[in-house]
Motif scaffolding. Sequence first.
Motif, PDB file in Angstrom:
ATOM      1  N   PHE A 127       0.863  -1.179   0.000  1.00  0.00           N
ATOM      2  CA  PHE A 127       0.000   0.000   0.000  1.00  0.00           C
ATOM      3  C   PHE A 127       0.902   1.232   0.000  1.00  0.00           C
ATOM      4  O   PHE A 127       2.052   1.188   0.455  1.00  0.00           O
ATOM      5  N   THR A 128       0.385   2.315  -0.532  1.00  0.00           N
ATOM      6  CA  THR A 128       1.172   3.524  -0.730  1.00  0.00           C
ATOM      7  C   THR A 128       0.630   4.650   0.133  1.00  0.00           C
ATOM      8  O   THR A 128      -0.588   4.865   0.202  1.00  0.00           O
ATOM      9  N   ALA A 129       1.546   5.372   0.784  1.00  0.00           N
ATOM     10  CA  ALA A 129       1.184   6.551   1.557  1.00  0.00           C
ATOM     11  C   ALA A 129       2.383   7.492   1.571  1.00  0.00           C
ATOM     12  O   ALA A 129       3.517   7.051   1.800  1.00  0.00           O
ATOM     13  N   TYR A 130       2.146   8.759   1.320  1.00  0.00           N
ATOM     14  CA  TYR A 130       3.208   9.772   1.325  1.00  0.00           C
ATOM     15  C   TYR A 130       4.363   9.375   0.399  1.00  0.00           C
ATOM     16  O   TYR A 130       5.525   9.609   0.714  1.00  0.00           O
ATOM     17  N   SER A 152       7.257  16.188   9.354  1.00  0.00           N
ATOM     18  CA  SER A 152       6.411  15.536   8.352  1.00  0.00           C
ATOM     19  C   SER A 152       6.563  14.019   8.391  1.00  0.00           C
ATOM     20  O   SER A 152       7.522  13.473   8.949  1.00  0.00           O
ATOM     21  N   PHE A 153       5.616  13.324   7.764  1.00  0.00           N
ATOM     22  CA  PHE A 153       5.670  11.863   7.672  1.00  0.00           C
ATOM     23  C   PHE A 153       6.949  11.433   6.967  1.00  0.00           C
ATOM     24  O   PHE A 153       7.627  10.497   7.404  1.00  0.00           O
ATOM     25  N   ASP A 154       7.292  12.098   5.862  1.00  0.00           N
ATOM     26  CA  ASP A 154       8.499  11.720   5.125  1.00  0.00           C
ATOM     27  C   ASP A 154       9.745  11.852   5.992  1.00  0.00           C
ATOM     28  O   ASP A 154      10.652  11.015   5.921  1.00  0.00           O
ATOM     29  N   GLU A 155       9.800  12.889   6.823  1.00  0.00           N
ATOM     30  CA  GLU A 155      10.938  13.048   7.719  1.00  0.00           C
ATOM     31  C   GLU A 155      10.978  11.929   8.750  1.00  0.00           C
ATOM     32  O   GLU A 155      12.055  11.445   9.123  1.00  0.00           O
ATOM     33  N   TYR A 156       9.822  11.495   9.222  1.00  0.00           N
ATOM     34  CA  TYR A 156       9.778  10.344  10.140  1.00  0.00           C
ATOM     35  C   TYR A 156      10.348   9.090   9.492  1.00  0.00           C
ATOM     36  O   TYR A 156      11.023   8.283  10.145  1.00  0.00           O
ATOM     37  N   THR A 157      10.074   8.903   8.192  1.00  0.00           N
ATOM     38  CA  THR A 157      10.587   7.695   7.536  1.00  0.00           C
ATOM     39  C   THR A 157      12.110   7.631   7.579  1.00  0.00           C
ATOM     40  O   THR A 157      12.685   6.543   7.632  1.00  0.00           O
ATOM     41  N   ALA A 204       0.008  14.524  13.753  1.00  0.00           N
ATOM     42  CA  ALA A 204      -0.626  13.647  12.775  1.00  0.00           C
ATOM     43  C   ALA A 204       0.401  12.732  12.108  1.00  0.00           C
ATOM     44  O   ALA A 204       0.163  11.525  11.938  1.00  0.00           O
ATOM     45  N   SER A 205       1.554  13.285  11.755  1.00  0.00           N
ATOM     46  CA  SER A 205       2.603  12.484  11.108  1.00  0.00           C
ATOM     47  C   SER A 205       3.201  11.471  12.077  1.00  0.00           C
ATOM     48  O   SER A 205       3.488  10.327  11.697  1.00  0.00           O
ATOM     49  N   ARG A 224      -3.311  10.676   7.077  1.00  0.00           N
ATOM     50  CA  ARG A 224      -3.256  12.041   7.612  1.00  0.00           C
ATOM     51  C   ARG A 224      -4.488  12.314   8.489  1.00  0.00           C
ATOM     52  O   ARG A 224      -4.368  12.861   9.592  1.00  0.00           O
ATOM     53  N   GLU A 225      -5.651  11.930   8.007  1.00  0.00           N
ATOM     54  CA  GLU A 225      -6.873  12.135   8.787  1.00  0.00           C
ATOM     55  C   GLU A 225      -6.858  11.292  10.050  1.00  0.00           C
ATOM     56  O   GLU A 225      -7.250  11.758  11.131  1.00  0.00           O
ATOM     57  N   PHE A 226      -6.375  10.062   9.936  1.00  0.00           N
ATOM     58  CA  PHE A 226      -6.309   9.176  11.101  1.00  0.00           C
ATOM     59  C   PHE A 226      -5.393   9.750  12.171  1.00  0.00           C
ATOM     60  O   PHE A 226      -5.743   9.805  13.351  1.00  0.00           O
TER      61      PHE A 226
END
Length: 569
Positions: free
Chosen positions: A46-49, A184-189, A244-245, A284-286
């Motif tokens: 599955f794909t996200a960000y 951001s989410f990408d930074e978390y990765t 959120a991220s 993001r909403e979750f």
Amino acid sequence: MPAELLIGPLLRRVVGTRATVWVETTAPAVVTVRTADGAAGSAPTFTAYEHHYALVVVDGLVPDSTSPYQVLVDDQVAWPPPDSRFPPSVIRTRAADDRDQPVRLLFGSCRETTQHATTRKLPPDALDAYARRVLADPDPAALPDLLLLLGDQVYADETSPTVKRLLRRRRRRPKGAPGDQVVSFDEYTKLYLESWGDPEIRWLFSTVPSVMIFDDHEIIDDWNTSAAWRAEMREQTWWGERIASGLASYWVYQHLGNLSPDEIAADPVFAKVRTAEDATEVLREFGARVDLEADLAHDTERWRAVQYQWSYALDLGRTRLVMLDSRCSRVLVPGRRAMLPPGEWSWFVDRAHGSYDHLVVGSSLPWLLPPGIHHVEAWNEKLADSARPWVAGLGERLRRALDLEHWGAFRRSFDALGALFARLGSGDPGTPDDRKGAGPAYPPPASISVLSGDVHHSYVARARFADSTVHTPVHQLTCSPIHNQVPAGMRPLMRLGWARGAAGAARALARTAGVRRPLVRWRRLAGPYFGNAVATLTHAGRGAEVSIEGTTSDGHLREVARHRLAGPG
């Protein structure tokens, strides 16, 4: 370009003849896991960000076996790498009837990235040392049944030089965002890639099943300390994206793998994620919603209707593990503070009752701190709840400045946990007010252990109850850090917290604020140890034993404590 394996495989849960394997890939793909004895499973990513993930359920495993496995990405073998210098990764199953099998739980918390990536000179990484020892003698029979990571798997607010350089190159960041913290989410990765990309750690995660729970640094230091803290953070322009991220990335990288195959199939978030062409907006909403739901934590009926639950439970042989979220869903209403909201506490009490030999409760924060520190936290909570604004304000400032937000600073929950353990240890099923439909009484378990981290030192403590009918030994087992350290100046204060005189003075201070004497007393049996460490809890029949191993200067492990918790010895 064809998809490749970026992170993983992480072997997460092994349940009967099924197992879950988590991976991140460089592009959309179909991921297949197959073992040498014919078990297999496949799942599309599955794909996200713009990142790609798969959680593969492997079915058809042979009970009581150890089988090497491969990971294929679009039918091309991606694991093990062709040039791997490590033994094959394996999936090890327990016997179909594993009631008489020993259970070994490896645990610890607080792991900054590997030594070369940190800004400080830290002692050697204990999990890395453990992995190297296993690699030197890879006997599958000696592997732990489960690795429990008890918080601060990544540090969003204390980043390495590598991540700091990445952040400085970012052109688009929320206004006011801290320059050296991820948002951001990408930074978390990047945090997970850095932490889990270490070769020895990657191999260990591919062979030893693992479960995890967050603590504050996955989000930010002192996360959810108080209602006032939450209100102030929401005024920050960058906080909405950060929370959120942080929660969305935790769900992807850590929480999803905590679930059994049946729980994954029933998870409402996973159902939305796997059917979305792009799950970015779903996550993001979750992430934003699950943080807002914590505002309803004190309202039982509304909480049950909406709240996503991070706590989970599982059984291994005659051992029951219940892992508690002691961060995200706290009740922070002054005068009603609680580690768990009422609905989740009811769920926990139900899981704590049952037929088993050993109960293990995982909490990122220790239930039993050094008594001197505990009494100060209880005193501070009373100040913060004062009807006089200046007293409450002073209490709030102290709460944040001194990190006074463990179980002792949530007295309702501290007492409730002790009362629950006393009931379990005496075979009392509890009253209907404690647990609807309490059902039959069960024999007292052989041991109850609370596994924790956070405080950057390790120790073993035993609880004592006034009720003579409590037969089960109850222990606090704290192992922290895996790779971090407590400032040298703090160590004497932490040792002082165990001293009888200091504890008595702190108890007298708490009495001045009207704090009742705790329902439980406790004493230290081993520690405190301030080096990097991992611990192993072993259950064999009705016996239980814990060992704590710290790292030497040359990166090996040595035993620093061993204690028999239950049974002969």
